[in-house]
Design an enzyme around this catalytic site. Structure first.
Site: not given
Lengths: 122, 122
Positions: B71, B66, B86
């Site tokens: 950030h 996935s 996943c």
């Protein structure tokens, strides 16, 4: 309540049409619609990966406001989205947009505050 | 409990050293360490955007499992991570790794199940 580093929308759409979850063109258009309607600002072209065979599609868009990510699981009829906005944005009509674009039957939207943990009371 | 479409780790690290939150080389190495130690499989090169001036860094890695996103907000001493897997993976030592790499003082880890809502009981 707006957290210091914004909000993340965690969206899981089930009951989707598997063929549409493999349709890269459709999925790019769906992300484009979200970006336009929410007035988000991409800082790079979308990064898209189409898994082989019966697999799904993964897409990520870096935004000035953080990021938008999509993973589809055709075998589950499932599409999962993350929209992380470090600035306040109006809510998007996830349920109706995903019903229209993907045939989604149930759309679950969770909203997380990002940044330091703090009291929920003002 | 493993949801049908896996787990997402939502990690917010505060009290970080602002200079390290602007250090692209250091941040790329940190993501690389997570990928190696968790035996994740990137399907494309990392997408990295360095915001100008005193701004932070945004990075995303598409994975066979996935995605991993980062950030940084130097003005807040904050780094935020999303790791969406996943497939089941062992937990990563977010607290000690982020203290070492970024000088993080507080590391908040939230774990979300992805996919259809369902009962928490087996």
């Amino acid at each position: 309540v707006i957290a210091e580093a914004g909000l993340e929308f965690v969206v899981d759409a089930t009951g989707c049409d598997p063929a549409r979850l493999r349709d890269e063109t459709l999925l790019r258009a769906l992300l484009g619609r979200a970006i336009d309607e929410l007035e988000l600002r991409p800082v790079a072209a979308p990064l898209v990966h189409v898994f082989p065979g019966e697999g799904g599609v993964t897409a990520m868009v870096l935004l000035a406001e953080s990021h938008l990510a999509l993973h589809t699981f055709p075998e589950l009829g499932l599409a999962t989205f993350n929209l992380y906005c470090c600035r306040p944005r109006p809510a998007w009509a996830w349920e109706s947009r995903l019903a229209e674009a993907l045939g989604a039957e149930v759309v679950r939207v969770r909203i997380l505050e990002r940044g330091a943990a703090r009291s929920e009371t003002p």
